[in-house]
Design a protein around this motif. Structure first.
Motif, mmCIF file in Angstrom:
data_model
loop_
_atom_site.group_PDB
_atom_site.id
_atom_site.type_symbol
_atom_site.label_atom_id
_atom_site.label_comp_id
_atom_site.label_asym_id
_atom_site.label_seq_id
_atom_site.Cartn_x
_atom_site.Cartn_y
_atom_site.Cartn_z
ATOM 1 N N ASP A 14 33.124 48.776 39.918
ATOM 2 C CA ASP A 14 32.091 49.061 40.915
ATOM 3 C C ASP A 14 31.188 50.196 40.442
ATOM 4 N N SER B 83 37.357 40.543 41.281
ATOM 5 C CA SER B 83 37.459 41.956 41.634
ATOM 6 C C SER B 83 38.647 42.154 42.557
ATOM 7 N N HIS C 219 27.379 42.392 41.335
ATOM 8 C CA HIS C 219 28.295 42.313 40.185
ATOM 9 C C HIS C 219 27.735 41.370 39.116
ATOM 10 N N HIS D 10 27.231 42.562 47.451
ATOM 11 C CA HIS D 10 28.045 43.175 46.390
ATOM 12 C C HIS D 10 28.366 42.200 45.250
HETATM 13 ZN ZN ZN Z 1 33.323 45.158 43.192
#
Ligand code: ZN
Ligand code: KG4
Length: 322
Positions: free
Chosen positions: A295, A135, A115, A111
């Motif tokens: 996201d 985040s 990003h 993840h």
């Molecule tokens: Zn995220």
């Protein structure tokens, strides 16, 4: 090469179709913020169930909007770490089942690397670059050696930047997620409170829990203080902490570009602070558009496109090739 990206690591369900790591043919995001609002934070069990309900309709919507048949998909990619384990499993299972049905390869994606890949469709930066992810779950700095090589340099020792926005919002009776209401409130500030710059000295690690405690004590000690002044002071301190950390990282790794990603980058104050920071240092700052800072699944598809280790026959090209 058409990649289907799937994101379900936290409280956004997202599906996207991206061609050649550049052309975004469809991008759908279903936020669960309202579902978790009454609880003041993400409830993992509810999140998993909602992902399960949302994925198939979002996938169908992507096909419809892109005008592509399912058979045109070359590769299916889903976020597999880090995040809520149940939620990740829903996205991964969906992706693997889809890939099996289409007889196409499946790729599991990180993840945070996703990003930092979110801005690649707008043009690749000069490598090596520093990569900043701020985040709800992470505050991390990477050395990005090329579009496929991410080396973790430092991370938060306690709360993530977004998490501390969410926690401070909670003690200020603002709704979840806390970033947007704090940002709005801060616009009305007249005399922002001065909070100490958060962080760990001479380290690439972040620390935000001290700032959180400082805000809580300040509120207790100064009940008369305007909430907007507290919000603005807090937000400015977070931005200073992040800029200071980038300074330290740049002193150790003198690069020309800084990549950024993560939901906290939706904060306009932070964006402009980092832009000023970059200008002052002759560094080029890459901030994805807001919808790709939060996201989303475009970033997952893009990350998959640049994965050198993509399964044979998936058509993924090595980084740097046009
Ligand atoms: Zn995220
Ligand atoms: O990247 P993201 O969408 O999900 C995670 O991977 O965690 O980030 C969500 C986080 C939340 O903590 C939220 O409060 C924060 O990003 N956020 C903001 C803003 N919009 C979202 N923080 C500060 N200012 C904002 N405008």
């Amino acid at each position: 090469m058409l990649v289907l990206g799937i994101e379900s690591s936290c409280d956004e369900t997202a599906v996207a179709l991206v061609a050649d790591g550049r052309r975004i043919l469809a991008s759908e995001v279903a936020s669960q913020a309202e579902l978790h609002l009454p609880y003041g934070g993400v409830v993992p069990e509810l999140a998993s169930r909602r992902h399960l309900e949302s994925l198939l309709p979002l996938y169908r919507l992507c096909l419809e909007k892109s005008g592509q048949p399912a058979a045109a998909i070359d590769l299916v990619a889903a976020t597999v770490r880090p995040g809520l384990s149940g939620s990740l499993l829903v996205g991964e299972s969906f992706g693997r089942a889809l890939a099996a049905g289409l007889e196409r390869p499946f790729l599991g994606i990180d993840h945070l690397e996703a990003h930092l890949s979110a801005g690649f469709p707008d043009g690749l930066p000069e490598f090596p670059a520093l990569g900043l992810v701020v985040s709800g779950g992470h505050s991390s700095i990477f050395l990005v050696e090329d579009p496929d090589t991410f080396r973790l340099l430092g991370q938060t020792r306690d709360d993530a930047a977004g998490e501390v926005f969410d926690k401070v919002a909670r003690v200020m009776d603002l709704p979840y997620p806390g970033g947007p209401p704090i940002e709005r409130l801060a616009l009305q500030a007249r005399h922002p409170v001065r909070f100490p710059k958060p962080g760990v000295r001479n380290s690439l690690d972040f620390s935000f829990s001290g700032l959180k405690t400082a805000v809580i004590y300040y509120r207790q000690g100064h009940p008369e203080a305007a909430a907007a002044d507290v919000a603005a002071g807090f937000q400015a301190a977070v931005a200073e902490g992040i800029a200071g950390k980038l300074d330290y990282a740049l002193s150790r790794f003198p690069v020309k570009s800084v990549l950024t990603g993560g939901g906290v980058l939706a904060n306009r104050f932070l964006r402009s602070r980092l832009e000023t920071w970059a200008q002052g240092r002759g560094v080029r700052l890459y901030v994805p558009p807001i919808e790709r800072s939060l996201d989303n699944a475009v970033m997952v598809a893009v990350r998959a496109f640049y994965r050198r280790s993509a399964p044979p026959g998936s058509g993924a090209r090595p980084p740097g090739n046009p």
